[in-house]
Design a protein around this motif. Structure first.
Motif, PDB file in Angstrom:
ATOM      1  N   MET A   1       0.849  -1.190   0.000  1.00 15.91           N
ATOM      2  CA  MET A   1       0.000   0.000   0.000  1.00 15.91           C
ATOM      3  C   MET A   1       0.885   1.240   0.000  1.00 15.91           C
ATOM      4  O   MET A   1       1.796   1.351   0.820  1.00 15.91           O
ATOM      5  CB  MET A   1      -0.914   0.015   1.224  1.00 15.91           C
ATOM      6  N   ARG A   2       0.666   2.164  -0.937  1.00 16.77           N
ATOM      7  CA  ARG A   2       1.438   3.395  -1.001  1.00 16.77           C
ATOM      8  C   ARG A   2       0.638   4.550  -0.409  1.00 16.77           C
ATOM      9  O   ARG A   2      -0.496   4.813  -0.822  1.00 16.77           O
ATOM     10  CB  ARG A   2       1.833   3.731  -2.440  1.00 16.77           C
ATOM     11  N   ILE A   3       1.253   5.219   0.536  1.00 11.35           N
ATOM     12  CA  ILE A   3       0.625   6.332   1.244  1.00 11.35           C
ATOM     13  C   ILE A   3       1.408   7.604   0.954  1.00 11.35           C
ATOM     14  O   ILE A   3       2.642   7.625   1.064  1.00 11.35           O
ATOM     15  CB  ILE A   3       0.584   6.078   2.756  1.00 11.35           C
ATOM     16  N   ALA A   4       0.713   8.667   0.574  1.00  7.18           N
ATOM     17  CA  ALA A   4       1.320   9.990   0.451  1.00  7.18           C
ATOM     18  C   ALA A   4       0.902  10.819   1.660  1.00  7.18           C
ATOM     19  O   ALA A   4      -0.271  10.807   2.051  1.00  7.18           O
ATOM     20  CB  ALA A   4       0.879  10.675  -0.836  1.00  7.18           C
ATOM     21  N   VAL A   5       1.852  11.504   2.251  1.00 10.44           N
ATOM     22  CA  VAL A   5       1.570  12.360   3.403  1.00 10.44           C
ATOM     23  C   VAL A   5       1.858  13.799   3.008  1.00 10.44           C
ATOM     24  O   VAL A   5       3.006  14.157   2.717  1.00 10.44           O
ATOM     25  CB  VAL A   5       2.419  11.971   4.625  1.00 10.44           C
ATOM     26  N   THR A   6       0.826  14.622   2.956  1.00 14.84           N
ATOM     27  CA  THR A   6       0.985  16.039   2.638  1.00 14.84           C
ATOM     28  C   THR A   6       0.906  16.851   3.924  1.00 14.84           C
ATOM     29  O   THR A   6       0.197  16.486   4.856  1.00 14.84           O
ATOM     30  CB  THR A   6      -0.104  16.519   1.667  1.00 14.84           C
ATOM     31  N   GLY A   7       1.646  17.960   3.975  1.00 13.27           N
ATOM     32  CA  GLY A   7       1.575  18.801   5.164  1.00 13.27           C
ATOM     33  C   GLY A   7       2.881  19.484   5.467  1.00 13.27           C
ATOM     34  O   GLY A   7       3.771  19.598   4.618  1.00 13.27           O
ATOM     35  N   SER A   8       3.017  19.918   6.701  1.00 14.23           N
ATOM     36  CA  SER A   8       4.151  20.750   7.093  1.00 14.23           C
ATOM     37  C   SER A   8       5.438  19.944   7.225  1.00 14.23           C
ATOM     38  O   SER A   8       5.445  18.781   7.630  1.00 14.23           O
ATOM     39  CB  SER A   8       3.856  21.462   8.417  1.00 14.23           C
ATOM     40  N   ILE A   9       6.528  20.586   6.836  1.00 17.50           N
ATOM     41  CA  ILE A   9       7.893  20.111   7.053  1.00 17.50           C
ATOM     42  C   ILE A   9       8.598  21.271   7.732  1.00 17.50           C
ATOM     43  O   ILE A   9       8.624  22.383   7.193  1.00 17.50           O
ATOM     44  CB  ILE A   9       8.585  19.752   5.726  1.00 17.50           C
ATOM     45  N   ALA A  10       9.152  21.055   8.908  1.00 19.74           N
ATOM     46  CA  ALA A  10       9.614  22.197   9.697  1.00 19.74           C
ATOM     47  C   ALA A  10      10.834  21.845  10.532  1.00 19.74           C
ATOM     48  O   ALA A  10      11.204  20.679  10.684  1.00 19.74           O
ATOM     49  CB  ALA A  10       8.487  22.691  10.612  1.00 19.74           C
ATOM     50  N   THR A  11      11.453  22.887  11.078  1.00 21.73           N
ATOM     51  CA  THR A  11      12.467  22.737  12.112  1.00 21.73           C
ATOM     52  C   THR A  11      11.840  23.118  13.438  1.00 21.73           C
ATOM     53  O   THR A  11      11.195  24.175  13.541  1.00 21.73           O
ATOM     54  CB  THR A  11      13.683  23.646  11.828  1.00 21.73           C
ATOM     55  N   ASP A  12      11.978  22.262  14.447  1.00 22.93           N
ATOM     56  CA  ASP A  12      11.368  22.489  15.755  1.00 22.93           C
ATOM     57  C   ASP A  12      12.375  23.114  16.719  1.00 22.93           C
ATOM     58  O   ASP A  12      13.504  22.628  16.836  1.00 22.93           O
ATOM     59  CB  ASP A  12      10.864  21.172  16.352  1.00 22.93           C
ATOM     60  N   HIS A  13      11.944  24.159  17.408  1.00 18.88           N
ATOM     61  CA  HIS A  13      12.726  24.751  18.489  1.00 18.88           C
ATOM     62  C   HIS A  13      11.951  24.460  19.779  1.00 18.88           C
ATOM     63  O   HIS A  13      10.912  25.078  20.044  1.00 18.88           O
ATOM     64  CB  HIS A  13      12.883  26.261  18.281  1.00 18.88           C
ATOM     65  N   LEU A  14      12.451  23.509  20.557  1.00 22.58           N
ATOM     66  CA  LEU A  14      11.721  22.980  21.713  1.00 22.58           C
ATOM     67  C   LEU A  14      12.357  23.475  23.009  1.00 22.58           C
ATOM     68  O   LEU A  14      13.554  23.273  23.242  1.00 22.58           O
ATOM     69  CB  LEU A  14      11.718  21.452  21.679  1.00 22.58           C
ATOM     70  N   MET A  15      11.540  24.099  23.864  1.00 22.15           N
ATOM     71  CA  MET A  15      12.020  24.651  25.123  1.00 22.15           C
ATOM     72  C   MET A  15      11.210  24.085  26.282  1.00 22.15           C
ATOM     73  O   MET A  15      10.055  23.665  26.105  1.00 22.15           O
ATOM     74  CB  MET A  15      11.913  26.178  25.089  1.00 22.15           C
ATOM     75  N   VAL A  16      11.821  24.082  27.469  1.00 20.18           N
ATOM     76  CA  VAL A  16      11.174  23.548  28.666  1.00 20.18           C
ATOM     77  C   VAL A  16      11.103  24.629  29.735  1.00 20.18           C
ATOM     78  O   VAL A  16      12.141  25.208  30.122  1.00 20.18           O
ATOM     79  CB  VAL A  16      11.935  22.314  29.205  1.00 20.18           C
ATOM     80  N   TYR A  17       9.893  24.884  30.226  1.00 15.82           N
ATOM     81  CA  TYR A  17       9.673  25.821  31.331  1.00 15.82           C
ATOM     82  C   TYR A  17       9.442  24.997  32.592  1.00 15.82           C
ATOM     83  O   TYR A  17       8.522  24.166  32.629  1.00 15.82           O
ATOM     84  CB  TYR A  17       8.478  26.719  31.025  1.00 15.82           C
ATOM     85  N   PRO A  18      10.228  25.172  33.654  1.00 13.38           N
ATOM     86  CA  PRO A  18      10.119  24.299  34.827  1.00 13.38           C
ATOM     87  C   PRO A  18       8.890  24.549  35.693  1.00 13.38           C
ATOM     88  O   PRO A  18       8.573  23.743  36.560  1.00 13.38           O
ATOM     89  CB  PRO A  18      11.409  24.597  35.603  1.00 13.38           C
ATOM     90  N   GLY A  48       7.787  18.935  11.801  1.00 10.39           N
ATOM     91  CA  GLY A  48       6.719  19.148  10.832  1.00 10.39           C
ATOM     92  C   GLY A  48       5.814  17.940  10.833  1.00 10.39           C
ATOM     93  O   GLY A  48       6.268  16.787  10.822  1.00 10.39           O
ATOM     94  N   VAL A  49       4.507  18.171  10.854  1.00  9.78           N
ATOM     95  CA  VAL A  49       3.552  17.056  11.001  1.00  9.78           C
ATOM     96  C   VAL A  49       3.718  16.019   9.902  1.00  9.78           C
ATOM     97  O   VAL A  49       3.814  14.815  10.163  1.00  9.78           O
ATOM     98  CB  VAL A  49       2.112  17.596  11.030  1.00  9.78           C
ATOM     99  N   ALA A  50       3.752  16.458   8.650  1.00 12.04           N
ATOM    100  CA  ALA A  50       3.837  15.492   7.544  1.00 12.04           C
ATOM    101  C   ALA A  50       5.151  14.724   7.587  1.00 12.04           C
ATOM    102  O   ALA A  50       5.178  13.503   7.374  1.00 12.04           O
ATOM    103  CB  ALA A  50       3.684  16.205   6.210  1.00 12.04           C
ATOM    104  N   ALA A  51       6.255  15.420   7.858  1.00 11.71           N
ATOM    105  CA  ALA A  51       7.549  14.751   7.928  1.00 11.71           C
ATOM    106  C   ALA A  51       7.589  13.754   9.076  1.00 11.71           C
ATOM    107  O   ALA A  51       8.138  12.653   8.940  1.00 11.71           O
ATOM    108  CB  ALA A  51       8.659  15.781   8.066  1.00 11.71           C
ATOM    109  N   ASN A  52       7.000  14.116  10.217  1.00 18.12           N
ATOM    110  CA  ASN A  52       6.978  13.195  11.359  1.00 18.12           C
ATOM    111  C   ASN A  52       6.207  11.921  11.029  1.00 18.12           C
ATOM    112  O   ASN A  52       6.654  10.807  11.328  1.00 18.12           O
ATOM    113  CB  ASN A  52       6.330  13.872  12.565  1.00 18.12           C
TER     114      ASN A  52
END
Length: 328
Positions: A1-18, A48-52
């Motif tokens: 089965m071939r699936i195409a995923v369309t959507g965002s491709i991004a760089t994530d900047h992830l931070m933690v607030y204690p 990015g959602v699609a890339a993930n």
């Protein structure tokens, strides 16, 4: 089965607030919020959602086609995706914009405040699915994940025109879509993905009641965080799939995307929706235990142990034959 995923491709900047965001919100002043949170760390990751979703499918041995728009800074990211089994033939490189940026801060209660810079994502509206359909001999399912709203509309309409089954996953973009746009994206979907909050927002946006939506889609899959997943189909009783237990909560970013990858892998393997959701929950737990949306490590033995503990030996036995593509 071939699936195409369309959507965002991004760089994530992830931070933690204690601390806790809610401790800083004053109910009597919510009309004039001006806050700054001093964070303890910064992680810069691919996302990015699609890339993930596509990378999750690729690591499970499926070869998804990723469709989205990026900037000229995408070369290293492309190599990473290729190594993970993702076909990037439908990734458009914009000469004028950076790849999209997702900036997210997570607090001690796993609440998140995020902003998203679209960048090159606006060019995704110029991507057409037909070339990939011809090149690989057809597509069996197209995922319409969060993207430039016009790109989401065009991809959905192209699926209808080409007779391609599609999965509607408006997610974060519900905040930008009006009622007409939302109805266009949902109507006729084989699968509809939302979380619990988005499910209520979807009903408000469309003006449809739950049964109205179920009459227009095949399966409605709603994630409820630690409370698991519900599966709804018109004329059938609701199915609840509990989440797999994880004692090591690290970062919730990308957990929903991992669930979708696991669920869609089950669809590709022709499992019933309940089995697919069980596998999606197990994959989501793996991502929950790592920082970043794509840095997790997969192990067939680990996934099967999680599934057996949560859903019993029969579920693990049914799933095991499909996990041979995962490297030990």
């Amino acid at each position: 089965m071939r699936i195409a995923v369309t959507g965002s491709i991004a760089t994530d900047h992830l931070m933690v607030y204690p601390g806790r965001f809610t401790d800083q919100l004053l109910a009597e002043h919510l009309d004039r919020v001006s806050l700054s949170f001093l964070v303890d760390g910064l992680e810069i990751r691919r996302g990015g959602v699609a890339a993930n979703i596509a990378l999750g499918l690729g690591r499970l041995g499926l070869r998804p086609v990723l469709a989205g728009a990026v900037g000229t800074d995408f070369a290293d990211y492309r190599e990473w995706l290729h190594a993970g089994g993702v076909d990037t033939c439908l990734v458009h490189v914009s000469p004028a914009h950076h790849t999209a940026r997702f900036m997210c801060t997570t607090d001690a209660d796993q609440n998140q405040i995020a902003t998203f810079y679209a960048g090159a994502m606006a060019d995704a509206r110029d991507i057409t699915l037909a070339p990939a359909t011809r090149r690989i001999g057809g597509l069996d399912l197209v995922v319409i994940a969060p993207n430039d709203p016009e790109a989401m509309r065009r991809h959905t309409e192209e699926c209808r025109r080409l007779g391609l089954p599609f999965a509607a996953d408006p997610s974060q973009q519900l905040a930008r879509l009006d009622g007409r746009q939302t109805r266009q994206l949902v109507d006729g979907a084989r699968f509809l993905f939302t979380n619990a909050y988005e499910a209520e927002l979807l009903k408000r946006r469309t003006g449809w009641q739950e049964q109205d939506i179920l009459d227009r889609v095949g399966s409605w899959i709603t994630t409820h965080g630690a409370d698991g997943v519900t599966l709804d189909r018109s004329g059938a009783p609701q199915i609840h799939v509990p989440a797999t237990v994880t004692p090591h909560l690290v970062d919730p970013t990308g957990v929903g995307d991992a669930f979708r990858a696991g669920f869609l892998a089950g669809v590709a393997w022709q499992w019933p929706d309940e089995r697919s959701a069980q596998f999606g929950c197990a994959l989501a737990a793996v991502v929950l235990e790592s920082v970043g949306t794509q840095e997790y490590k997969l192990s067939a033995a680990d996934l099967l142990l999680r599934i057996e503990q949560a859903y019993g030996p029969a579920a693990a036995e049914a799933i095991a034959p499909q996990l041979t593509a995962i490297a030990p």
